[in-house]
Design a protein around this motif. Structure first.
Motif, short mmCIF file in Angstrom:
data_model
loop_
_atom_site.label_atom_id
_atom_site.label_comp_id
_atom_site.label_asym_id
_atom_site.label_seq_id
_atom_site.Cartn_x
_atom_site.Cartn_y
_atom_site.Cartn_z
N TRP A 45 0.81 -1.22 0.00
CA TRP A 45 0.00 0.00 0.00
C TRP A 45 0.84 1.26 0.00
CZ3 TRP A 45 -4.87 -0.74 -1.17
CH2 TRP A 45 -5.46 -1.98 -0.88
N ASP A 46 2.16 1.13 -0.16
CA ASP A 46 3.02 2.32 -0.17
C ASP A 46 2.56 3.27 -1.27
OD1 ASP A 46 4.43 0.96 1.73
OD2 ASP A 46 6.08 0.37 0.41
N GLY A 47 2.37 4.52 -0.91
CA GLY A 47 1.99 5.54 -1.88
C GLY A 47 0.51 5.63 -2.14
N PHE A 48 -0.29 4.81 -1.44
CA PHE A 48 -1.75 4.86 -1.58
C PHE A 48 -2.36 5.25 -0.23
CE2 PHE A 48 -0.39 2.16 -5.01
CZ PHE A 48 -1.23 2.48 -6.06
N GLU A 49 -3.37 6.11 -0.27
CA GLU A 49 -3.95 6.63 0.96
C GLU A 49 -5.47 6.63 0.89
OE1 GLU A 49 -2.09 10.44 0.92
OE2 GLU A 49 -0.09 9.63 1.38
N ALA A 50 -6.08 6.06 1.92
CA ALA A 50 -7.54 6.12 2.05
C ALA A 50 -7.90 7.55 2.47
CB ALA A 50 -8.02 5.11 3.08
N SER A 51 -8.60 8.25 1.61
CA SER A 51 -8.82 9.68 1.79
C SER A 51 -10.28 9.99 2.07
CB SER A 51 -8.38 10.43 0.52
OG SER A 51 -7.12 9.98 0.08
N HIS A 52 -10.52 10.87 3.03
CA HIS A 52 -11.87 11.35 3.28
C HIS A 52 -12.25 12.38 2.21
CE1 HIS A 52 -11.10 9.68 7.30
NE2 HIS A 52 -12.42 9.67 7.47
N ILE A 53 -13.42 12.24 1.65
CA ILE A 53 -13.92 13.23 0.69
C ILE A 53 -14.34 14.49 1.44
CG2 ILE A 53 -15.62 13.71 -1.12
CD1 ILE A 53 -15.73 10.61 -1.53
N PHE A 54 -15.21 14.32 2.43
CA PHE A 54 -15.51 15.40 3.37
C PHE A 54 -14.50 15.27 4.49
CE2 PHE A 54 -17.31 17.63 6.86
CZ PHE A 54 -18.13 18.61 6.33
#
Length: 296
Positions: free
Chosen positions: A132-141
């Motif tokens: 998962w290096d370089g990938f991030e679970a991101s919040h939209i809000f």
């Protein structure tokens, strides 16, 4: 260090046809932006009491079609009054989801997406283990504004609640992005318009050349997909950030060692709001541990 300005490089300028000397806002034109896109963005930017149309500088009407938007001055024509909206803009900084209350959020977003939704970059599996290096679970809000989420009952949009962390941590408020796309997304330089077949809109050029393409609508038809309502909120914020007036400030986030981060924030624009967002983004996990310790 010099402060960046979202109006730098604007080649689309929006004016009131009755007051042509004052620009209401503008846009840095990127590939793929259409006339219809401009109409939609003006409807976000301006509050109208009647129907309106756009005209080129020479007086020709701009058709609301998929023709490529051209650089230049555009004039709003309406039989009624109109004003630029004062809708609130939430200052946002680069955020990273950490801590136990967002663990299920990260796992759910990773399991669903397995690639950067915007760039299409795939994760690598090595020896049966996902890298998962370089990938991030991101919040939209943004998670930093959970109180705003709660006070405005945005949780009503959510149908899949996480096991912990509140509705803001639903997988439906998440999207997997590679780290570059995450920075652009959190800075509102790119956004997804669900009302234009999930078109990725770039509000300024980026090194990846990302923007103007449509994402797979089948992905967004999944029951656990990011919600149109949350994507629509993010797109509105991107329009307000980049197009209204001179645009919202752009904040430095890559501070070299020894930098006076606090001083830079306190002496810069939107200091209080930025400090709140920075503290939560950088210290969110520690703040959570502090509150848990107080309750123990």
């Amino acid at each position: 260090m010099p402060r960046l300005d979202r109006s730098v490089g604007r080649d689309v300028h929006i004016h009131d046809a009755n007051n042509t000397n004052v620009a209401l806002g503008g846009l840095v034109l990127t590939p793929g932006v259409t006339n219809a896109n401009l109409y939609l963005m003006v409807e976000i930017l301006v509050i109208f009491t009647n129907t309106f149309s756009l005209q080129y500088e020479g007086g020709t009407k701009v058709e609301k079609d998929d023709g490529p938007l051209q650089p230049g001055k555009y004039f709003i024509v309406s039989a009624g009054s109109f004003n630029v909206t004062d809708e609130a803009f939430l200052v946002r900084t680069i955020s990273h989801a950490t801590g136990t209350r967002v663990a299920s959020f990260c796992e759910s977003v990773r399991s669903r997406d397995r690639k950067c939704v915007i760039s299409g970059l795939n994760i690598i599996t090595l020896g049966g283990i996902d890298i998962w290096d370089g990938f991030e679970a991101s919040h939209i809000f943004p998670l930093a504004y959970e109180s705003h989420w709660i006070n405005n009952d945005y949780g009503r949009w959510v149908s899949i609640e996480p096991p912990r962390g509140g509705t803001i941590n639903s997988v439906q408020n998440g999207i997997l992005l590679d780290s570059v796309m995450h920075q652009l997304f959190d800075n509102y330089f790119i956004s997804i318009n669900p009302d234009d077949n999930y078109k990725v809109m770039a509000f300024r050029p980026n090194a990846r050349g990302i923007g103007s393409h449509h994402l797979d609508p089948g992905y967004f038809a999944r029951p656990d997909a990011p919600l149109d309502s949350v994507l629509r909120w993010h797109f509105r914020q991107a329009v307000l950030a980049n197009m209204r007036g001179a645009g919202e400030p752009i904040f430095e986030h890559d501070f070299p060692p020894g930098s006076d981060i606090v001083g830079d924030i306190l002496h810069g624009p939107r200091a209080a709001a930025r400090m709140e967002s920075e503290l939560f983004g950088r210290l969110g996990a520690q703040v959570e541990l502090f509150h848990r310790a107080k309750k123990a």
